[in-house]
Motif scaffolding. Structure first.
Motif, mmCIF file in Angstrom:
data_model
loop_
_atom_site.group_PDB
_atom_site.id
_atom_site.type_symbol
_atom_site.label_atom_id
_atom_site.label_comp_id
_atom_site.label_asym_id
_atom_site.label_seq_id
_atom_site.Cartn_x
_atom_site.Cartn_y
_atom_site.Cartn_z
ATOM 1 N N HIS A 164 59.513 92.145 42.245
ATOM 2 C CA HIS A 164 59.300 92.198 40.798
ATOM 3 C C HIS A 164 58.130 93.120 40.488
ATOM 4 O O HIS A 164 57.054 92.982 41.049
ATOM 5 N N GLU B 244 63.176 94.276 38.484
ATOM 6 C CA GLU B 244 63.279 93.225 39.488
ATOM 7 C C GLU B 244 64.586 93.383 40.234
ATOM 8 O O GLU B 244 65.611 93.737 39.650
ATOM 9 N N ILE C 281 59.774 91.740 25.023
ATOM 10 C CA ILE C 281 60.187 92.285 26.315
ATOM 11 C C ILE C 281 61.651 92.691 26.156
ATOM 12 O O ILE C 281 62.474 91.879 25.709
ATOM 13 N N SER D 223 54.477 87.363 38.852
ATOM 14 C CA SER D 223 55.567 87.080 39.791
ATOM 15 C C SER D 223 55.501 85.667 40.359
ATOM 16 O O SER D 223 56.538 85.040 40.569
ATOM 17 N N PHE E 296 56.443 94.278 36.966
ATOM 18 C CA PHE E 296 56.460 94.097 35.513
ATOM 19 C C PHE E 296 55.715 95.238 34.832
ATOM 20 O O PHE E 296 54.497 95.205 34.643
ATOM 21 N N TYR F 32 62.819 97.200 33.135
ATOM 22 C CA TYR F 32 62.122 96.961 31.875
ATOM 23 C C TYR F 32 62.114 98.238 31.044
ATOM 24 O O TYR F 32 61.720 99.302 31.517
ATOM 25 N N ARG G 78 56.719 83.433 37.651
ATOM 26 C CA ARG G 78 58.134 83.783 37.425
ATOM 27 C C ARG G 78 59.041 83.109 38.459
ATOM 28 O O ARG G 78 60.138 82.673 38.136
ATOM 29 N N ALA H 11 55.515 87.941 33.246
ATOM 30 C CA ALA H 11 54.812 89.030 33.919
ATOM 31 C C ALA H 11 54.332 88.680 35.321
ATOM 32 O O ALA H 11 54.406 89.507 36.223
#
Length: 180
Positions: A61, A69, A100, A43, A63, A91, A46, A41
């Motif tokens: 991104h 993304e 997810i 960034s 989330f 998503y 990530r 979640a």
């Protein structure tokens, strides 16, 4: 439209068409599901584990369900023209600390090569997390005879999950060099 030599090698034609595959990778991660979920979640976290190969990468991104993304980079290999890589995801379902689900597209030199549906399950396992990554892929354009496409994707996903494990590892602090 003019094609590069690489595009000509993979351009769809009279071949077998779309090939579907599925693979699952299961990993035990030494972090609680909340930390693993945050690594997807957040960034900043990530970026420590999810990266496109190459240089000049740009990421955006968001989330949330309906978010996703986008990422772009240029990948160079010796004795070959650079490849323009693009990743686009969306998503579809997010259950905090549990699941997810997202779809993504992989584009090389403006050619959609494959698209996938990914389900990531997170289960608490005595303080660590059992992560199950299941990917259903449709290869739209084969590289050569297509026999290396699935191993390439599975290998890339394995490397990405290795990066996730490293991003979750506690910071060991400064390293000392040489004898004290």
């Amino acid at each position: 439209m003019r094609m590069s030599a690489r595009q000509a090698e993979v351009e769809p034609g009279d071949g077998p068409g779309v090939r579907h595959d599925t693979f699952t990778i299961v990993r035990r991660l030494d972090a609680a599901p909340a930390a693993v979920f945050a690594a997807f979640a957040d960034s900043g976290v990530r970026r420590r584990w999810f990266r496109l190969p190459g240089s000049g990468a740009v990421y955006h991104h968001e989330f949330r369900v309906g978010g996703g993304e986008t990422a772009h980079s240029t990948f160079s290999v010796l004795d070959s023209d650079p490849e323009r890589l693009e990743y686009r995801s969306r998503y579809l379902d997010i259950v905090p600390e549990r699941r997810i689900v997202f779809g993504y597209e992989s584009i090389v030199d403006d050619l959609l090569r494959w698209t996938s549906l990914v389900t990531v399950l997170l289960a608490d396992d005595a303080g660590s997390t059992l992560l199950t990554w299941t990917e259903q892929v449709a290869f739209l354009v084969a590289t050569g005879d297509g026999s290396a496409d699935l191993p390439h994707l599975r290998g890339g996903t394995t490397l990405r999950l290795n990066g996730l494990a490293a991003a979750l590892a506690p910071d060991p602090g400064p390293r000392r060099r040489g004898p004290a």
